[in-house]
Write a protein that holds these residues in place. Structure first.
Motif, mmCIF file in Angstrom:
data_model
loop_
_atom_site.group_PDB
_atom_site.id
_atom_site.type_symbol
_atom_site.label_atom_id
_atom_site.label_comp_id
_atom_site.label_asym_id
_atom_site.label_seq_id
_atom_site.Cartn_x
_atom_site.Cartn_y
_atom_site.Cartn_z
ATOM 1 N N PRO A 178 0.690 -1.185 -0.248
ATOM 2 C CA PRO A 178 0.124 0.004 0.058
ATOM 3 C C PRO A 178 1.062 1.748 -0.286
ATOM 4 C CG PRO A 178 -0.227 -0.808 1.999
ATOM 5 C CD PRO A 178 0.250 -1.776 1.226
ATOM 6 N N ASP A 179 1.972 1.531 0.245
ATOM 7 C CA ASP A 179 3.332 2.197 0.886
ATOM 8 C C ASP A 179 3.726 2.779 -0.558
ATOM 9 O OD1 ASP A 179 1.732 2.784 2.631
ATOM 10 O OD2 ASP A 179 2.968 1.596 3.947
ATOM 11 N N LYS A 180 3.462 1.601 -1.669
ATOM 12 C CA LYS A 180 4.802 1.452 -2.277
ATOM 13 C C LYS A 180 4.123 2.280 -3.489
ATOM 14 C CE LYS A 180 8.678 -0.158 -1.128
ATOM 15 N NZ LYS A 180 9.625 0.120 -0.912
ATOM 16 N N LEU A 181 4.028 3.339 -5.336
ATOM 17 C CA LEU A 181 3.302 3.774 -5.988
ATOM 18 C C LEU A 181 3.419 3.035 -7.127
ATOM 19 C CD1 LEU A 181 6.246 6.841 -5.831
ATOM 20 C CD2 LEU A 181 3.516 7.080 -5.731
ATOM 21 N N LEU A 196 -9.144 -0.260 -9.135
ATOM 22 C CA LEU A 196 -7.305 -1.084 -8.235
ATOM 23 C C LEU A 196 -7.108 0.122 -7.547
ATOM 24 C CD1 LEU A 196 -7.406 -4.768 -9.995
ATOM 25 C CD2 LEU A 196 -8.576 -3.901 -8.310
ATOM 26 N N ASN A 197 -7.041 1.004 -7.303
ATOM 27 C CA ASN A 197 -6.222 1.941 -6.939
ATOM 28 C C ASN A 197 -4.786 2.266 -6.884
ATOM 29 O OD1 ASN A 197 -7.227 3.742 -4.646
ATOM 30 N ND2 ASN A 197 -7.132 2.545 -2.690
ATOM 31 N N ILE A 198 -4.527 2.607 -7.962
ATOM 32 C CA ILE A 198 -2.903 2.412 -8.576
ATOM 33 C C ILE A 198 -3.048 4.044 -7.985
ATOM 34 C CG2 ILE A 198 -2.814 1.396 -10.138
ATOM 35 C CD1 ILE A 198 -4.104 3.414 -12.448
ATOM 36 N N ASP A 199 -1.305 4.550 -7.918
ATOM 37 C CA ASP A 199 -1.213 5.939 -7.299
ATOM 38 C C ASP A 199 -1.074 6.995 -8.737
ATOM 39 O OD1 ASP A 199 -0.539 5.128 -4.665
ATOM 40 O OD2 ASP A 199 0.736 4.083 -5.556
ATOM 41 N N GLY A 200 -1.248 6.134 -10.277
ATOM 42 C CA GLY A 200 -1.429 6.908 -11.846
ATOM 43 C C GLY A 200 -1.237 5.940 -12.363
ATOM 44 N N ALA A 201 -1.146 7.061 -14.206
ATOM 45 C CA ALA A 201 -0.740 6.397 -15.160
ATOM 46 C C ALA A 201 0.869 7.104 -15.916
ATOM 47 C CB ALA A 201 -2.173 5.900 -15.441
ATOM 48 N N ILE A 202 0.891 6.145 -16.351
ATOM 49 C CA ILE A 202 2.202 5.879 -17.702
ATOM 50 C C ILE A 202 1.938 6.066 -18.993
ATOM 51 C CG2 ILE A 202 4.301 6.054 -17.776
ATOM 52 C CD1 ILE A 202 5.387 5.485 -15.205
ATOM 53 N N GLY A 203 1.631 6.579 -19.423
ATOM 54 C CA GLY A 203 0.804 6.764 -20.966
ATOM 55 C C GLY A 203 1.754 6.778 -22.353
ATOM 56 N N SER A 204 1.359 6.383 -23.270
ATOM 57 C CA SER A 204 1.447 7.446 -24.693
ATOM 58 C C SER A 204 0.906 8.094 -25.306
ATOM 59 C CB SER A 204 2.127 6.037 -25.503
ATOM 60 O OG SER A 204 1.222 6.133 -25.905
#
Ligand code: SI3
Length: 288
Positions: A178-181, A196-204
């Motif tokens: 839970p404490d990792k990104l 699912l409660n991700i911290d963010g997204a990286i996308g093209s």
């Protein structure tokens, strides 16, 4: 370090040289128009695996110079040449990049002991936080929950860019760490990953669709799934069309339609036909 990060494109001229002004325009477009939270520099979308060490350094310099501290910057420094990875890691740390990221080593079918040694070597030599870049479809490297756990046990391995359609593993990772990104990497699956409660997204595709990506991510956080799904559908209409037309070439042509000199892709990527360029223009007009 949370939120929407564009996997930054680089502008190249027809000979494959960096087009500095064009790269600066891509950075500005992402910051000023799309208002993303950060940039992921020299990843797959940046055609990182097609360029020299000196070109990678130059791109890191230009992006930092243009972006300053306006957004968070993650530098993808992973390389099959571990000396290059360390050299680039030190270079971007001097430039004050917020974190480094390294693709899992690929091609030689390394075992987990070797993969772990690769990450430990980099973090022992480079004084910066590390985000693992996992993209099994392109690297062939599939790591288990326990293997991710062994890497994430290091304080300075702060997260994972998870580019895989395995939502069971994604949920287990989120639950266990839970404490990792945790960043999702497939733009067409941003909504289920956000649930699912991700911290963010990286996308093209955030280079041309950053605002919708933010809406999907934020609506999901607020539990507004029906509204988020509507935007994911529009987004996926765009992504399907981009994928059918040539991924990176089409994104570049869409940016050009908006006055951003995104240039061309490096060989061996090919240039797309005039017909496909026209299709990219239509997409830009409809979706940007
Ligand atoms: O390193 C990077 O450039 C990325 O973040 C890549 C990112 O995961 C993209 N994957 C690839 C292979 O380009 C996605 O954004 C992908 O293009 C998109 O979801 C369309 O399939």
């Amino acid at each position: 370090m949370k939120g929407i990060f564009t996997a930054l494109m680089c502008s190249f001229d027809e000979q494959g040289n960096i087009n500095e002004q064009g790269l600066r325009e891509i950075v500005r477009h992402n910051i000023d128009q799309s208002k993303v939270d950060g940039l992921y520099v020299n990843g797959s979308t940046g055609e990182n695996f097609l360029i020299t060490t000196e070109m990678k350094k130059r791109i890191f310099e230009i992006v930092k110079d243009e972006a300053g501290d306006q957004v968070k910057l993650i530098a993808q420094i992973g390389s099959l040449n571990i000396d290059e990875a360390v050299e680039l890691g030190k270079f971007v740390t001097e430039l004050k990049y917020d974190a480094i990221s390294a693709v899992t080593p690929f091609y030689y079918k390394f075992d987990f002991e070797e993969i772990k040694d690769y990450y430990e070597t980099i973090i022992n030599e480079v004084n910066n936080d590390m985000i693992i870049y996992s993209i099994p479809a392109l690297t062939g490297v599939n790591m288990s929950l326990d293997q991710f756990g062994e890497l994430l046990a290091h304080d300075r391995i702060i997260g994972v860019k998870f580019t895989a359609p395995d939502f069971y593993l994604l949920e287990r990772l989120r639950h266990a760490f839970p404490d990792k990104l945790i960043y999702s990497g497939f733009d067409e699956m941003l909504l289920p990953a956000s649930v699912l409660n991700i911290d963010g997204a990286i996308g093209s595709t955030f280079n041309v669709n950053g605002k919708r990506a933010r809406e999907i991510f934020e609506l999901a956080q607020q539990g507004k799934i029906t509204e988020a799904l509507e935007i994911q559908r529009t987004t996926n209409d765009l992504i399907s069309a981009i994928l059918a037309n040539g991924l990176y070439q089409t994104i570049k042509e869409m940016l050009k339609t908006k006055g951003v000199d995104a240039g061309y892709c490096r060989k061996p990527m090919k240039q797309i036909s005039a017909e496909k360029v026209a299709r990219a223009k239509e997409l830009a007009e409809k979706y940007m």
